[in-house]
Design a protein around this motif. Sequence first.
Motif, PDB file in Angstrom:
ATOM      1  N   LEU A 190       0.855  -1.190   0.000  1.00 31.03           N
ATOM      2  CA  LEU A 190       0.000   0.000   0.000  1.00 31.03           C
ATOM      3  C   LEU A 190       0.893   1.244   0.000  1.00 31.03           C
ATOM      4  O   LEU A 190       1.852   1.314   0.754  1.00 31.03           O
ATOM      5  CB  LEU A 190      -0.900   0.002   1.231  1.00 31.03           C
ATOM      6  CG  LEU A 190      -1.875  -1.180   1.333  1.00 31.03           C
ATOM      7  CD1 LEU A 190      -2.420  -1.295   2.741  1.00 31.03           C
ATOM      8  CD2 LEU A 190      -3.008  -1.021   0.332  1.00 31.03           C
ATOM      9  N   GLN A 191       0.578   2.212  -0.835  1.00 28.61           N
ATOM     10  CA  GLN A 191       1.408   3.412  -0.950  1.00 28.61           C
ATOM     11  C   GLN A 191       0.555   4.671  -0.831  1.00 28.61           C
ATOM     12  O   GLN A 191      -0.445   4.831  -1.530  1.00 28.61           O
ATOM     13  CB  GLN A 191       2.151   3.434  -2.286  1.00 28.61           C
ATOM     14  CG  GLN A 191       3.123   4.597  -2.407  1.00 28.61           C
ATOM     15  CD  GLN A 191       3.924   4.546  -3.691  1.00 28.61           C
ATOM     16  OE1 GLN A 191       3.673   3.728  -4.555  1.00 28.61           O
ATOM     17  NE2 GLN A 191       4.905   5.438  -3.802  1.00 28.61           N
ATOM     18  N   GLY A 192       0.972   5.537   0.089  1.00 28.95           N
ATOM     19  CA  GLY A 192       0.316   6.821   0.273  1.00 28.95           C
ATOM     20  C   GLY A 192       1.296   7.964   0.172  1.00 28.95           C
ATOM     21  O   GLY A 192       2.095   8.030  -0.766  1.00 28.95           O
ATOM     22  N   LYS A 193       1.313   8.848   1.183  1.00 27.82           N
ATOM     23  CA  LYS A 193       2.171  10.025   1.159  1.00 27.82           C
ATOM     24  C   LYS A 193       2.606  10.332   2.584  1.00 27.82           C
ATOM     25  O   LYS A 193       1.792  10.325   3.505  1.00 27.82           O
ATOM     26  CB  LYS A 193       1.415  11.213   0.566  1.00 27.82           C
ATOM     27  CG  LYS A 193       2.180  12.527   0.521  1.00 27.82           C
ATOM     28  CD  LYS A 193       1.286  13.644   0.001  1.00 27.82           C
ATOM     29  CE  LYS A 193       2.004  14.990   0.027  1.00 27.82           C
ATOM     30  NZ  LYS A 193       1.096  16.091  -0.400  1.00 27.82           N
ATOM     31  N   THR A 194       3.892  10.605   2.770  1.00 32.70           N
ATOM     32  CA  THR A 194       4.375  10.938   4.110  1.00 32.70           C
ATOM     33  C   THR A 194       3.939  12.343   4.513  1.00 32.70           C
ATOM     34  O   THR A 194       3.602  13.182   3.678  1.00 32.70           O
ATOM     35  CB  THR A 194       5.911  10.858   4.184  1.00 32.70           C
ATOM     36  OG1 THR A 194       6.467  11.779   3.254  1.00 32.70           O
ATOM     37  CG2 THR A 194       6.410   9.453   3.926  1.00 32.70           C
ATOM     38  N   ALA A 195       3.983  12.570   5.820  1.00 34.95           N
ATOM     39  CA  ALA A 195       3.719  13.907   6.383  1.00 34.95           C
ATOM     40  C   ALA A 195       4.455  14.002   7.706  1.00 34.95           C
ATOM     41  O   ALA A 195       4.924  12.993   8.257  1.00 34.95           O
ATOM     42  CB  ALA A 195       2.224  14.121   6.584  1.00 34.95           C
TER      43      ALA A 195
END
Length: 385
Positions: A190-195
Amino acid sequence: MTPQLTNTDLVELTAFRRLLHQFPEVSGDEVETAKRITTELERLAPGRILTGLGGHGVAAVFDSGVAGPTLLFRAELDGLPIQEINDQDWVSQIAGKGHLCGHDGHMTMLLALGRLIARRPVATGRVVLMFQPAEEDGSGARAVVADPAFDAIKPDWAFAIHNEPGRPFGFVALRAGLMNCASQGLAITLQGKTAHAADPQDGVSPALAVAGLIPALNALGQGGALDDRFRLVTITHVTIGEPCFGIAPADGLIHATLRATDDSALADMAAQARALAQGAADQFGLKVDFAVCDDFAASINHPAAVEVATAALDALGMDHGPEGLPMRASEDFGVFGWGAKAAMLCVGPGVDYAALHNPDYDFPDDMIPVGAAIFDRIARDLLGS
């Protein structure tokens, strides 16, 4: 009279088995093992030796020159990525790798059979000694059968022996029908976005998707009795993000092993698992990718092959029965049964023997003549001598 292994045979075969044990190679890397097997087969002067089958597979063909069926006996070339913990003189010399499933012994049993066939050829048909690569990850048998060169040795009958600790020495477990479950390793990325961890709303985290997928995947298969309804999902590995406190994660990974009693049930369960992962990805705004590893077909024993094997065991006076069968564990020998009447036999090395894949396991050399005798009797019952 059936030929017998001599004391010299047993000394030489034991020494060779221990040599193999010292230099294990994992699935797909069996270069030196294949060379050693080929050298030993050349000494037996079969009619033909095929190499490079499905990777590093090796096959020796003993052809009677008289029309008849082709009979294949299979052993495995590969070891395991496990550090061996033993104190014998022939302990593995390769760090992090060991012959801890007995494939060194299975190969040696097949070489022992080769000696018997070379001394007293079968009367009809052909005997093929098949040393296949990459059994441990489920890819080897499929690759061998798919290799165009395999067409020349495609068998009518196929047999294999696997040692199975926990059974009395020399006891043979077999049955018609299911022997080993189908299984598949499914990797879900699963791939999202860092913060920044202080502002997680600025990123896309897989944490909740992973948290929800674990119980959802487990619910697809809870195990139970090994009947037609058996399904089992085992979560084997989970990660999200990096091991730190300042970053809300972007990536998640789940490894799940799916297991069922037949190939179609496994395919259905895999489709359901993918649908669950896709749904979770869509819900949380993630991308999802899938990879399949360790893909094993169910191993199904043909009734006619079991009948032949049972008759051979009775003739040898060996105890046998269906105890402890079928098994949850997988074995890629079933692929050979797609085009042949096939049977896997499980032979006991001892009730209290170290379990397979344990770091202290070592194949018992006393099993070499046992396996060779079973194979030899099957060959002569089917092909004459």
